[in-house]
Design a protein around this motif. Structure first.
Motif: not given
Length: 475
Positions: A340-353
Protein backbone atom coordinates in the motif's frame (compact mmCIF):
# COMPACT_ATOMS: atom_id res chain seq x y z
CA UNK A 1 -4.10 15.17 0.84
CA UNK A 2 -2.82 13.62 4.00
CA UNK A 3 -3.46 16.61 6.27
CA UNK A 4 -4.16 20.32 6.42
CA UNK A 5 -1.71 22.64 4.71
CA UNK A 6 -1.27 26.18 5.95
CA UNK A 7 0.51 29.15 4.39
CA UNK A 8 0.85 32.20 6.62
CA UNK A 9 1.85 35.79 6.08
CA UNK A 10 4.80 37.30 7.88
CA UNK A 11 4.71 38.44 11.50
CA UNK A 12 2.74 41.61 12.35
CA UNK A 13 4.62 44.74 11.31
CA UNK A 14 4.60 48.19 12.98
CA UNK A 15 2.35 51.05 12.02
CA UNK A 16 4.70 52.03 9.20
CA UNK A 17 2.53 49.86 6.97
CA UNK A 18 -0.45 52.20 7.40
CA UNK A 19 -1.20 55.25 5.30
CA UNK A 20 -3.86 58.00 5.38
CA UNK A 21 -6.79 57.70 3.05
CA UNK A 22 -8.16 60.49 0.82
CA UNK A 23 -11.01 60.81 3.34
CA UNK A 24 -8.53 61.90 6.03
CA UNK A 25 -7.00 64.43 3.67
CA UNK A 26 -10.38 65.88 2.79
CA UNK A 27 -11.45 66.11 6.45
CA UNK A 28 -8.26 67.89 7.50
CA UNK A 29 -8.36 70.22 4.51
CA UNK A 30 -12.01 71.16 5.00
CA UNK A 31 -11.64 71.73 8.73
CA UNK A 32 -8.50 73.82 8.17
CA UNK A 33 -10.07 76.00 5.48
CA UNK A 34 -13.15 76.68 7.58
CA UNK A 35 -11.05 77.59 10.64
CA UNK A 36 -8.75 79.90 8.68
CA UNK A 37 -11.68 81.55 6.91
CA UNK A 38 -13.54 82.01 10.22
CA UNK A 39 -10.52 83.63 11.88
CA UNK A 40 -9.69 85.93 8.95
CA UNK A 41 -13.26 87.00 8.31
CA UNK A 42 -14.31 87.04 11.93
CA UNK A 43 -17.09 84.58 11.24
CA UNK A 44 -17.95 82.49 14.28
CA UNK A 45 -20.39 80.38 12.27
CA UNK A 46 -17.54 79.10 10.08
CA UNK A 47 -15.58 78.07 13.17
CA UNK A 48 -18.63 76.29 14.55
CA UNK A 49 -19.10 74.56 11.18
CA UNK A 50 -15.47 73.34 11.20
CA UNK A 51 -15.70 71.96 14.73
CA UNK A 52 -17.56 68.69 13.83
CA UNK A 53 -15.00 67.85 11.17
CA UNK A 54 -12.06 68.52 13.47
CA UNK A 55 -13.57 66.73 16.48
CA UNK A 56 -14.73 63.74 14.37
CA UNK A 57 -11.28 63.33 12.83
CA UNK A 58 -9.56 63.58 16.22
CA UNK A 59 -11.98 61.10 17.77
CA UNK A 60 -11.46 58.58 14.96
CA UNK A 61 -7.67 58.82 15.29
CA UNK A 62 -7.63 58.55 19.08
CA UNK A 63 -6.60 54.89 18.78
CA UNK A 64 -4.33 54.16 15.89
CA UNK A 65 -3.42 50.66 14.64
CA UNK A 66 -0.02 49.29 15.53
CA UNK A 67 0.16 46.06 13.49
CA UNK A 68 -0.74 44.81 10.04
CA UNK A 69 -3.38 42.11 9.57
CA UNK A 70 -2.45 38.45 9.42
CA UNK A 71 -3.50 36.37 6.40
CA UNK A 72 -3.19 32.63 5.97
CA UNK A 73 -4.53 29.92 3.69
CA UNK A 74 -5.64 26.55 5.00
CA UNK A 75 -6.27 23.55 2.82
CA UNK A 76 -6.92 20.13 4.22
CA UNK A 77 -8.99 17.01 3.97
CA UNK A 78 -9.50 13.78 5.88
CA UNK A 79 -8.37 11.58 3.00
CA UNK A 80 -6.69 11.68 -0.41
CA UNK A 81 -8.30 14.02 -2.93
CA UNK A 82 -8.96 12.41 -6.31
CA UNK A 83 -10.09 13.94 -9.58
CA UNK A 84 -13.76 14.82 -9.35
CA UNK A 85 -13.67 14.88 -5.55
CA UNK A 86 -14.73 17.73 -3.30
CA UNK A 87 -12.11 20.31 -2.43
CA UNK A 88 -12.30 22.68 0.52
CA UNK A 89 -10.02 25.55 1.48
CA UNK A 90 -10.18 28.69 3.57
CA UNK A 91 -8.48 32.08 3.44
CA UNK A 92 -8.39 33.64 6.90
CA UNK A 93 -7.77 37.21 8.07
CA UNK A 94 -6.75 37.77 11.66
CA UNK A 95 -6.75 40.98 13.69
CA UNK A 96 -3.79 41.05 16.13
CA UNK A 97 -4.25 44.79 16.77
CA UNK A 98 -5.97 46.71 19.57
CA UNK A 99 -8.52 48.38 17.28
CA UNK A 100 -11.32 46.92 15.19
CA UNK A 101 -10.88 46.55 11.44
CA UNK A 102 -13.82 48.44 10.01
CA UNK A 103 -13.37 47.13 6.48
CA UNK A 104 -11.35 44.21 5.13
CA UNK A 105 -11.07 43.62 1.38
CA UNK A 106 -9.86 40.10 0.67
CA UNK A 107 -9.04 38.59 -2.69
CA UNK A 108 -7.48 35.30 -3.74
CA UNK A 109 -6.56 33.43 -6.87
CA UNK A 110 -7.48 29.80 -7.46
CA UNK A 111 -6.21 27.35 -10.07
CA UNK A 112 -8.62 26.95 -13.02
CA UNK A 113 -8.52 23.20 -12.37
CA UNK A 114 -10.24 23.78 -9.03
CA UNK A 115 -13.86 24.61 -9.81
CA UNK A 116 -15.06 26.71 -6.88
CA UNK A 117 -18.83 26.45 -6.58
CA UNK A 118 -19.30 28.23 -3.25
CA UNK A 119 -17.31 31.08 -1.78
CA UNK A 120 -18.12 33.29 1.16
CA UNK A 121 -17.45 34.00 4.80
CA UNK A 122 -18.60 31.49 7.38
CA UNK A 123 -21.60 33.59 8.36
CA UNK A 124 -22.78 34.22 4.80
CA UNK A 125 -21.45 31.31 2.75
CA UNK A 126 -22.39 31.25 -0.93
CA UNK A 127 -22.28 35.01 -1.31
CA UNK A 128 -23.11 36.06 -4.87
CA UNK A 129 -22.21 34.48 -8.23
CA UNK A 130 -23.16 31.02 -7.00
CA UNK A 131 -24.85 28.74 -9.55
CA UNK A 132 -28.20 27.29 -8.50
CA UNK A 133 -28.34 23.89 -6.90
CA UNK A 134 -27.54 21.22 -9.45
CA UNK A 135 -26.41 23.80 -11.99
CA UNK A 136 -23.32 23.49 -14.11
CA UNK A 137 -20.35 25.69 -13.30
CA UNK A 138 -18.13 27.08 -16.06
CA UNK A 139 -15.50 24.68 -17.31
CA UNK A 140 -11.86 25.29 -16.53
CA UNK A 141 -10.48 28.16 -18.52
CA UNK A 142 -13.91 29.48 -19.47
CA UNK A 143 -16.05 31.95 -17.62
CA UNK A 144 -15.30 33.65 -14.33
CA UNK A 145 -14.54 31.70 -11.22
CA UNK A 146 -16.73 32.24 -8.18
CA UNK A 147 -13.59 33.03 -6.18
CA UNK A 148 -12.31 35.55 -8.75
CA UNK A 149 -13.78 38.62 -7.02
CA UNK A 150 -13.12 40.76 -3.94
CA UNK A 151 -14.79 39.84 -0.66
CA UNK A 152 -15.55 42.47 2.01
CA UNK A 153 -16.00 41.96 5.74
CA UNK A 154 -15.02 43.40 9.11
CA UNK A 155 -12.83 41.84 11.80
CA UNK A 156 -13.15 42.69 15.52
CA UNK A 157 -10.17 42.91 17.85
CA UNK A 158 -8.43 39.62 18.60
CA UNK A 159 -10.48 37.52 16.18
CA UNK A 160 -10.28 36.09 12.69
CA UNK A 161 -12.70 35.66 9.80
CA UNK A 162 -12.56 32.74 7.35
CA UNK A 163 -13.36 32.99 3.65
CA UNK A 164 -14.47 29.44 2.87
CA UNK A 165 -14.02 28.02 -0.63
CA UNK A 166 -15.78 24.82 -1.68
CA UNK A 167 -15.91 23.07 -5.01
CA UNK A 168 -14.47 20.15 -6.94
CA UNK A 169 -11.11 19.18 -8.45
CA UNK A 170 -11.16 18.84 -12.22
CA UNK A 171 -7.69 17.43 -12.93
CA UNK A 172 -4.78 15.68 -11.25
CA UNK A 173 -1.72 17.67 -10.18
CA UNK A 174 -0.61 20.18 -7.59
CA UNK A 175 -2.99 23.12 -7.94
CA UNK A 176 -2.45 26.42 -6.11
CA UNK A 177 -4.98 28.12 -3.87
CA UNK A 178 -3.63 31.63 -3.69
CA UNK A 179 -1.76 33.88 -3.53
CA UNK A 180 -4.19 35.79 -1.37
CA UNK A 181 -4.06 39.41 -0.29
CA UNK A 182 -5.93 41.65 2.13
CA UNK A 183 -6.16 45.39 2.75
CA UNK A 184 -7.71 46.83 5.88
CA UNK A 185 -9.33 50.19 6.61
CA UNK A 186 -9.74 51.39 10.21
CA UNK A 187 -10.17 54.60 12.21
CA UNK A 188 -13.49 55.22 10.49
CA UNK A 189 -11.93 54.73 7.08
CA UNK A 190 -9.21 57.35 7.65
CA UNK A 191 -6.29 54.88 7.68
CA UNK A 192 -5.63 52.00 5.30
CA UNK A 193 -2.99 49.31 5.45
CA UNK A 194 -0.74 48.21 2.66
CA UNK A 195 -1.63 44.94 0.96
CA UNK A 196 -0.59 41.85 2.91
CA UNK A 197 0.16 38.98 0.53
CA UNK A 198 0.46 35.30 1.45
CA UNK A 199 2.05 32.59 -0.71
CA UNK A 200 -0.24 29.98 -2.31
CA UNK A 201 -0.92 26.53 -0.90
CA UNK A 202 -0.68 23.59 -3.27
CA UNK A 203 -3.60 21.19 -3.23
CA UNK A 204 -2.60 17.65 -4.21
CA UNK A 205 -5.13 16.01 -6.52
CA UNK A 206 -4.39 12.38 -7.33
CA UNK A 207 -5.31 10.90 -10.73
CA UNK A 208 -8.53 8.97 -10.96
CA UNK A 209 -7.83 5.28 -11.37
CA UNK A 210 -9.37 3.94 -14.55
CA UNK A 211 -10.80 0.41 -14.38
CA UNK A 212 -8.12 -2.12 -15.27
CA UNK A 213 -8.00 -5.88 -14.84
CA UNK A 214 -5.44 -8.23 -16.38
CA UNK A 215 -6.25 -11.88 -15.79
CA UNK A 216 -3.34 -13.25 -17.79
CA UNK A 217 -0.27 -14.60 -16.02
CA UNK A 218 2.94 -12.63 -16.02
CA UNK A 219 5.57 -13.69 -18.59
CA UNK A 220 8.04 -14.76 -15.93
CA UNK A 221 7.80 -14.38 -12.16
CA UNK A 222 10.83 -13.53 -10.10
CA UNK A 223 10.22 -13.65 -6.34
CA UNK A 224 8.66 -16.09 -3.93
CA UNK A 225 5.56 -14.15 -2.94
CA UNK A 226 2.61 -12.76 -4.85
CA UNK A 227 -0.49 -13.96 -6.70
CA UNK A 228 0.95 -14.98 -10.08
CA UNK A 229 1.35 -18.67 -10.79
CA UNK A 230 4.86 -19.59 -11.91
CA UNK A 231 5.60 -22.28 -14.46
CA UNK A 232 7.87 -23.89 -11.90
CA UNK A 233 6.62 -26.56 -9.48
CA UNK A 234 6.47 -25.59 -5.86
CA UNK A 235 4.25 -24.74 -2.92
CA UNK A 236 1.19 -22.90 -4.10
CA UNK A 237 -2.53 -23.04 -4.62
CA UNK A 238 -2.72 -23.78 -8.34
CA UNK A 239 -3.05 -27.49 -9.23
CA UNK A 240 -0.53 -28.59 -11.87
CA UNK A 241 -1.48 -32.29 -12.00
CA UNK A 242 -1.03 -35.60 -10.21
CA UNK A 243 2.27 -37.52 -10.25
CA UNK A 244 3.92 -40.49 -8.56
CA UNK A 245 5.17 -39.95 -5.02
CA UNK A 246 8.87 -39.11 -4.86
CA UNK A 247 11.32 -38.66 -1.97
CA UNK A 248 10.88 -35.19 -0.43
CA UNK A 249 7.16 -34.89 -1.15
CA UNK A 250 4.99 -33.93 1.79
CA UNK A 251 2.50 -36.43 3.12
CA UNK A 252 -0.30 -33.90 3.09
CA UNK A 253 0.04 -33.73 -0.71
CA UNK A 254 -0.90 -37.39 -1.18
CA UNK A 255 -3.97 -37.89 -3.35
CA UNK A 256 -5.53 -40.94 -1.67
CA UNK A 257 -8.21 -41.52 -4.29
CA UNK A 258 -5.71 -41.81 -7.12
CA UNK A 259 -3.30 -43.79 -4.92
CA UNK A 260 -5.93 -46.41 -4.01
CA UNK A 261 -7.03 -46.72 -7.61
CA UNK A 262 -3.49 -47.08 -8.95
CA UNK A 263 -2.21 -49.03 -5.95
CA UNK A 264 0.74 -46.64 -5.79
CA UNK A 265 1.21 -43.40 -3.90
CA UNK A 266 0.47 -40.28 -5.95
CA UNK A 267 0.72 -36.63 -4.91
CA UNK A 268 -0.99 -33.47 -6.15
CA UNK A 269 1.57 -31.22 -7.83
CA UNK A 270 1.07 -27.44 -7.58
CA UNK A 271 2.63 -24.35 -9.10
CA UNK A 272 4.42 -21.93 -6.84
CA UNK A 273 3.00 -18.49 -6.31
CA UNK A 274 5.58 -15.87 -7.22
CA UNK A 275 5.63 -12.12 -7.45
CA UNK A 276 6.56 -10.26 -10.62
CA UNK A 277 8.28 -6.96 -11.24
CA UNK A 278 6.38 -4.54 -13.41
CA UNK A 279 8.23 -1.54 -14.79
CA UNK A 280 5.94 1.21 -16.09
CA UNK A 281 7.84 3.48 -18.48
CA UNK A 282 6.27 6.89 -19.16
CA UNK A 283 7.19 8.54 -22.45
CA UNK A 284 7.29 12.28 -21.70
CA UNK A 285 8.98 13.49 -24.87
CA UNK A 286 5.82 14.83 -26.53
CA UNK A 287 2.27 15.92 -25.72
CA UNK A 288 -0.86 16.02 -27.88
CA UNK A 289 -4.51 16.82 -27.38
CA UNK A 290 -6.12 19.20 -24.92
CA UNK A 291 -7.07 18.26 -21.40
CA UNK A 292 -10.70 18.78 -20.45
CA UNK A 293 -10.38 17.61 -16.88
CA UNK A 294 -12.33 14.78 -15.32
CA UNK A 295 -15.20 13.74 -17.57
CA UNK A 296 -13.79 15.70 -20.50
CA UNK A 297 -11.26 15.09 -23.25
CA UNK A 298 -7.98 13.53 -22.21
CA UNK A 299 -4.59 14.59 -23.49
CA UNK A 300 -1.64 12.23 -23.90
CA UNK A 301 -0.35 13.18 -20.46
CA UNK A 302 -3.76 12.61 -18.86
CA UNK A 303 -4.05 9.13 -20.35
CA UNK A 304 -0.47 8.30 -19.39
CA UNK A 305 -0.85 9.33 -15.76
CA UNK A 306 -4.27 7.73 -15.22
CA UNK A 307 -3.28 4.49 -16.93
CA UNK A 308 -0.09 4.34 -14.84
CA UNK A 309 -2.10 4.72 -11.65
CA UNK A 310 -4.50 1.97 -12.75
CA UNK A 311 -1.75 -0.49 -13.74
CA UNK A 312 0.20 0.17 -10.55
CA UNK A 313 -2.88 -0.30 -8.38
CA UNK A 314 -3.76 -3.58 -10.08
CA UNK A 315 -0.35 -5.24 -9.77
CA UNK A 316 0.40 -3.87 -6.32
CA UNK A 317 -2.92 -5.26 -5.12
CA UNK A 318 -1.79 -8.67 -6.39
CA UNK A 319 1.41 -8.46 -4.36
CA UNK A 320 3.79 -7.62 -7.22
CA UNK A 321 6.59 -5.11 -7.23
CA UNK A 322 6.10 -1.98 -9.35
CA UNK A 323 8.63 0.63 -10.40
CA UNK A 324 8.26 3.75 -12.55
CA UNK A 325 10.59 5.35 -15.08
CA UNK A 326 10.37 8.52 -17.14
CA UNK A 327 11.69 8.40 -20.67
CA UNK A 328 12.83 11.98 -20.98
CA UNK A 329 15.61 14.42 -20.07
CA UNK A 330 14.85 14.27 -16.33
CA UNK A 331 14.95 10.44 -16.29
CA UNK A 332 13.08 10.32 -12.99
CA UNK A 333 12.66 6.87 -11.49
CA UNK A 334 10.84 5.25 -8.62
CA UNK A 335 12.46 2.17 -7.12
CA UNK A 336 10.55 -1.13 -7.22
CA UNK A 337 8.50 -2.01 -4.14
CA UNK A 338 5.21 -3.59 -3.18
CA UNK A 339 2.35 -2.84 -0.86
CA UNK A 340 0.00 0.00 0.00
CA UNK A 341 2.81 2.42 0.77
CA UNK A 342 4.24 1.94 -2.72
CA UNK A 343 0.85 2.75 -4.25
CA UNK A 344 0.64 6.02 -2.33
CA UNK A 345 4.23 6.78 -3.37
CA UNK A 346 3.29 6.11 -7.00
CA UNK A 347 0.40 8.59 -6.80
CA UNK A 348 2.65 11.23 -5.26
CA UNK A 349 5.33 10.59 -7.90
CA UNK A 350 2.80 11.00 -10.73
CA UNK A 351 1.86 14.51 -9.60
CA UNK A 352 5.22 15.78 -10.87
CA UNK A 353 5.06 14.20 -14.33
CA UNK A 354 5.68 16.84 -16.99
CA UNK A 355 6.30 16.72 -20.72
CA UNK A 356 9.81 17.99 -21.45
CA UNK A 357 11.06 18.42 -24.99
CA UNK A 358 14.70 17.56 -25.61
CA UNK A 359 16.93 17.04 -28.63
CA UNK A 360 19.27 14.42 -27.15
CA UNK A 361 18.69 10.67 -26.89
CA UNK A 362 17.83 9.77 -23.27
CA UNK A 363 18.13 5.98 -23.66
CA UNK A 364 21.47 5.53 -21.91
CA UNK A 365 20.45 8.01 -19.21
CA UNK A 366 17.17 6.20 -18.48
CA UNK A 367 18.34 2.60 -18.76
CA UNK A 368 21.45 2.54 -16.66
CA UNK A 369 23.42 -0.62 -15.91
CA UNK A 370 21.44 -3.28 -14.04
CA UNK A 371 18.41 -0.99 -13.80
CA UNK A 372 15.95 -3.44 -15.37
CA UNK A 373 15.56 -7.00 -14.22
CA UNK A 374 15.74 -9.52 -17.05
CA UNK A 375 12.43 -11.03 -15.89
CA UNK A 376 10.55 -7.74 -15.50
CA UNK A 377 7.57 -6.85 -17.62
CA UNK A 378 8.12 -3.39 -19.12
CA UNK A 379 4.88 -1.55 -19.90
CA UNK A 380 5.69 1.49 -22.04
CA UNK A 381 3.04 4.22 -22.17
CA UNK A 382 3.85 6.25 -25.27
CA UNK A 383 2.00 8.29 -27.92
CA UNK A 384 4.64 7.26 -30.50
CA UNK A 385 5.00 10.86 -31.64
CA UNK A 386 8.79 10.84 -31.51
CA UNK A 387 11.01 8.53 -33.53
CA UNK A 388 13.23 8.06 -30.47
CA UNK A 389 10.33 6.35 -28.69
CA UNK A 390 10.04 3.73 -31.42
CA UNK A 391 13.80 3.19 -31.43
CA UNK A 392 13.73 2.71 -27.64
CA UNK A 393 11.03 0.04 -27.93
CA UNK A 394 12.97 -1.78 -30.64
CA UNK A 395 16.17 -1.73 -28.58
CA UNK A 396 14.38 -3.16 -25.56
CA UNK A 397 12.90 -5.94 -27.69
CA UNK A 398 16.30 -6.78 -29.23
CA UNK A 399 17.76 -6.92 -25.70
CA UNK A 400 15.33 -9.71 -24.86
CA UNK A 401 13.03 -7.72 -22.55
CA UNK A 402 9.34 -8.46 -22.12
CA UNK A 403 7.93 -5.23 -23.60
CA UNK A 404 4.33 -4.12 -24.02
CA UNK A 405 3.66 -0.77 -25.73
CA UNK A 406 0.47 1.07 -24.79
CA UNK A 407 -0.62 3.71 -27.30
CA UNK A 408 -1.75 6.82 -25.39
CA UNK A 409 -2.52 9.03 -28.41
CA UNK A 410 -6.15 10.23 -28.24
CA UNK A 411 -8.30 8.35 -30.74
CA UNK A 412 -10.31 11.52 -31.49
CA UNK A 413 -7.30 13.74 -32.13
CA UNK A 414 -8.65 16.41 -34.49
CA UNK A 415 -6.70 17.25 -37.67
CA UNK A 416 -5.46 20.82 -38.13
CA UNK A 417 -8.03 23.29 -39.39
CA UNK A 418 -5.60 25.30 -41.48
CA UNK A 419 -6.28 25.40 -45.19
CA UNK A 420 -3.83 24.24 -47.80
CA UNK A 421 -1.58 21.25 -47.27
CA UNK A 422 -2.22 20.86 -43.54
CA UNK A 423 -4.85 18.14 -43.89
CA UNK A 424 -2.78 16.22 -46.46
CA UNK A 425 0.27 16.42 -44.17
CA UNK A 426 -1.82 15.14 -41.27
CA UNK A 427 -3.01 12.13 -43.27
CA UNK A 428 0.55 11.34 -44.37
CA UNK A 429 1.71 11.57 -40.76
CA UNK A 430 -1.03 9.15 -39.72
CA UNK A 431 0.05 6.67 -42.40
CA UNK A 432 3.69 6.99 -41.38
CA UNK A 433 2.74 6.34 -37.76
CA UNK A 434 0.78 3.20 -38.72
CA UNK A 435 3.84 1.94 -40.63
CA UNK A 436 5.96 2.57 -37.52
CA UNK A 437 3.55 0.56 -35.35
CA UNK A 438 3.62 -2.28 -37.90
CA UNK A 439 7.42 -2.34 -37.83
CA UNK A 440 7.40 -2.50 -34.03
CA UNK A 441 5.09 -5.51 -34.13
CA UNK A 442 7.45 -7.17 -36.60
CA UNK A 443 10.22 -6.64 -34.05
CA UNK A 444 8.12 -8.48 -31.46
CA UNK A 445 6.75 -5.43 -29.63
CA UNK A 446 2.98 -5.75 -29.02
CA UNK A 447 1.24 -2.38 -29.38
CA UNK A 448 -2.23 -1.89 -27.90
CA UNK A 449 -4.36 1.19 -27.41
CA UNK A 450 -5.30 1.99 -23.83
CA UNK A 451 -9.00 1.29 -23.34
CA UNK A 452 -9.32 0.66 -19.61
CA UNK A 453 -10.42 -2.81 -18.51
CA UNK A 454 -8.81 -5.65 -20.44
CA UNK A 455 -6.48 -3.37 -22.43
CA UNK A 456 -3.46 -5.60 -21.89
CA UNK A 457 -5.02 -9.06 -21.57
CA UNK A 458 -4.52 -10.13 -25.18
CA UNK A 459 -1.04 -8.67 -25.29
CA UNK A 460 0.01 -10.36 -22.02
CA UNK A 461 -1.29 -13.64 -23.40
CA UNK A 462 0.96 -13.27 -26.44
CA UNK A 463 3.95 -12.23 -24.33
CA UNK A 464 3.44 -15.18 -21.97
CA UNK A 465 3.41 -17.51 -24.98
CA UNK A 466 6.62 -15.96 -26.28
CA UNK A 467 8.25 -16.36 -22.86
CA UNK A 468 8.06 -20.15 -23.15
CA UNK A 469 9.70 -20.21 -26.59
CA UNK A 470 13.48 -20.37 -27.09
CA UNK A 471 15.03 -16.90 -26.96
CA UNK A 472 17.92 -15.58 -28.97
CA UNK A 473 19.86 -12.46 -28.19
CA UNK A 474 21.86 -10.96 -25.39
CA UNK A 475 20.61 -9.03 -22.42
Amino acid sequence: MTGPTVSRSTEPEPAAGWAPTPALGRAVLLAGLLLVAGVLLGRVDLIVLAAPFALGTAYALRRRPTALPQVWITSGDDGPLVEGGDVAAAVSVGNPDTVDYDLVVLRTRVSPWLRILRAGFARDLAVGDVPPTGGEAPAAGTGRSVADRPFVTSVPVGSAVDLELAGSALRWGRHPVGPAGARVATAGGLLVSRAVIVEPVRVRVYPRTEPFEAVEAMPRAAGLVGAHHSRRPGEGGELAGVRVFAPGDRLRRIDWRVSLRARQLHVAATLSDRDAEVVVLLDVLAEAGRSGGVGGAASVLDTTVRATAAIAEHYLHRGDRVSLLEYGPAARRLRPAAGRRQYLTVLEWLLDVRVTASSHEPYDQVFGPQLLSSDALVVVLTPLLDERSAQMLARLARAGRFVVAVDTLPADLAPPKDKGWAEVAYRLWRLDREVMIGQLREHGVPVVRWAGAGSLDQVLRDVARLATAPRVGGR
